[in-house]
Scaffold this motif. Sequence first.
Motif, PDB file in Angstrom:
ATOM      1  N   GLU A 152      99.256  44.752  48.986  1.00  0.00           N
ATOM      2  CA  GLU A 152     101.041  42.963  49.040  1.00  0.00           C
ATOM      3  C   GLU A 152     100.283  42.141  48.552  1.00  0.00           C
ATOM      4  O   GLU A 152     100.099  40.911  47.782  1.00  0.00           O
ATOM      5  CB  GLU A 152     102.580  43.825  49.573  1.00  0.00           C
ATOM      6  CG  GLU A 152     103.725  42.590  48.410  1.00  0.00           C
ATOM      7  CD  GLU A 152     104.472  42.853  49.351  1.00  0.00           C
ATOM      8  OE1 GLU A 152     105.490  43.555  49.045  1.00  0.00           O
ATOM      9  OE2 GLU A 152     103.995  43.394  50.938  1.00  0.00           O
ATOM     10  N   GLU A 184     110.828  49.175  47.850  1.00  0.00           N
ATOM     11  CA  GLU A 184     110.605  50.391  47.379  1.00  0.00           C
ATOM     12  C   GLU A 184     111.249  51.835  47.763  1.00  0.00           C
ATOM     13  O   GLU A 184     112.174  51.856  49.057  1.00  0.00           O
ATOM     14  CB  GLU A 184     108.862  50.756  48.186  1.00  0.00           C
ATOM     15  CG  GLU A 184     107.528  50.011  48.241  1.00  0.00           C
ATOM     16  CD  GLU A 184     107.677  48.880  48.828  1.00  0.00           C
ATOM     17  OE1 GLU A 184     108.950  48.881  49.809  1.00  0.00           O
ATOM     18  OE2 GLU A 184     106.717  47.977  49.282  1.00  0.00           O
ATOM     19  N   ARG A 195     112.103  46.515  53.603  1.00  0.00           N
ATOM     20  CA  ARG A 195     111.109  46.627  52.172  1.00  0.00           C
ATOM     21  C   ARG A 195     111.919  47.562  50.928  1.00  0.00           C
ATOM     22  O   ARG A 195     113.021  48.384  51.506  1.00  0.00           O
ATOM     23  CB  ARG A 195     109.508  48.483  52.426  1.00  0.00           C
ATOM     24  CG  ARG A 195     109.434  47.116  53.140  1.00  0.00           C
ATOM     25  CD  ARG A 195     107.467  47.613  53.592  1.00  0.00           C
ATOM     26  NE  ARG A 195     106.866  47.051  52.231  1.00  0.00           N
ATOM     27  CZ  ARG A 195     106.468  45.901  52.218  1.00  0.00           C
ATOM     28  NH1 ARG A 195     106.094  44.916  52.621  1.00  0.00           N
ATOM     29  NH2 ARG A 195     105.923  45.266  50.875  1.00  0.00           N
ATOM     30  N   THR A 212     102.344  45.440  44.061  1.00  0.00           N
ATOM     31  CA  THR A 212     103.278  45.982  44.499  1.00  0.00           C
ATOM     32  C   THR A 212     103.690  47.563  43.701  1.00  0.00           C
ATOM     33  O   THR A 212     102.713  47.573  43.013  1.00  0.00           O
ATOM     34  CB  THR A 212     104.578  45.360  44.066  1.00  0.00           C
ATOM     35  OG1 THR A 212     104.000  45.231  42.778  1.00  0.00           O
ATOM     36  CG2 THR A 212     103.985  43.469  44.654  1.00  0.00           C
ATOM     37  N   GLU A 220     101.702  46.470  53.126  1.00  0.00           N
ATOM     38  CA  GLU A 220     101.679  45.251  53.204  1.00  0.00           C
ATOM     39  C   GLU A 220     100.533  44.502  53.001  1.00  0.00           C
ATOM     40  O   GLU A 220     100.081  43.689  52.359  1.00  0.00           O
ATOM     41  CB  GLU A 220     102.121  44.883  54.537  1.00  0.00           C
ATOM     42  CG  GLU A 220     103.949  44.607  54.907  1.00  0.00           C
ATOM     43  CD  GLU A 220     104.049  45.290  56.269  1.00  0.00           C
ATOM     44  OE1 GLU A 220     102.367  44.356  57.153  1.00  0.00           O
ATOM     45  OE2 GLU A 220     104.947  46.116  56.762  1.00  0.00           O
TER      46      GLU A 220
END
Length: 417
Positions: free
Chosen positions: A224, A267, A265, A229, A221
Amino acid sequence: MAFAYREGALFAEEAPLEDIARRFGTPCYVYSRAAIEGAYREFTDELAGRASLVCYSVKANSNLAVLSVLARLGAGFDIVSGGELARVIAAGGDPATGVFSGVGTTEAEIRGALQAGILSINLESEQELERVNAIAGTLGKRAPVAFRVNPDVDAKTHPYISTGLKHNKFGVAWSNAEALLRKAAALPNVRLTGLGFHIGSLMIDSAPFVAATQRILELVERLERGGITLGHIDLGGGMGIRYRDESPAPIAAFVRGALDALGRRRETLLLDPGRAIVGNAGVLLTRVEYVKPGEAKNFLVVDAAMNDLIRPALYDAWHEVKPLQELQALATSTLYDVVGPVCESADWLAKDRRLAVRQGEFLAIMSAGAYAMAMSSNYNTRPRAAEVMVSGAEARLVRRRETVAELFGGEQVPVWN
Ligand code: LLP
């Protein structure tokens, strides 16, 4: 249960293990294809609907037949050397599903991994980042890289297989991680794709794993917010199995804990389990050479040894020992240490086991699918064991026993002046 007694005889799936011991000789590793597939599916079933990849940790058991079973199911691979990459490719695995997680990755290994089109190289230091950036430049490629960070979380396992603490050699230090990730994001020849950890092996409780996940998400985070990212988050392996009477958290507890922490999230979630997939899918068959009563202890001297299975000597590990023919007459049993023929006091496979067996009979050393054959050696010029895979009632040789001639085939006696 892949290995169970039927009318007194121990079976692997539908195949009696004694037939296998007689046909292929001992010592001999036997793997159950169904058990490997079942364990892998425990992960993928829990992950259904989520962008994810289960990268089987090849170091646990790198036999091509094992890798091929998993490749066919769509598994990815966690590899640590050029040798393991070559095995994955030879077994029909796709390098694009491979994460290269070496601790001291060489230039040749980096080049090989990039040329093969690896999913990511997991970096462990700033120098390694610079090396990968330079090599990718000469190849005209952008290297996909991820970082393994050391979250300083105690996996609460044996100190030799705990890897996520400050004093362990693994991963980049937590305090340095953010700066390194920023540096990677700015380099021309690398593409920062992920972040991960592996805090240790044989975890019984899922709480440290979930705590490490939460810790790494704080970093994700922060990155980010700084405009960086990532494509994936790699939570490592380390899920424990039952060797004796432990009650390891089920795979579902590890996976759900991670999924809850990840929340929304996006990912891709990577896991790299080894032992949880193959550990209880294999046994080591051995024959009793001698029954040897002693003054303080009684010994069963068997034809497998610490060179075949080093876990007891190295970690004091407990492996269950089962006779291939279940004996009813336990009243006549004796307490034995099961030992091998190697000239070391550490050459034992099991201690203080109540067994009733005679010379020439066979035993199965259980839970020998992971870190067993893979860690075997030729100490005492002992050829490594044969390996067999069972599928249903069929047993196939998947690695023939080594010959003594092979063991010194690469040696030369120099002619001196
Ligand atoms: N990922 C990384 C980065 C690892 O270093 C390891 C294992 C794994 C995944 C797979 O861990 P697993 O799911 O199998 O626990 N020889 C020891 C175990 C050493 C584990 C080394 N790293 C033993 O016999 O217990």
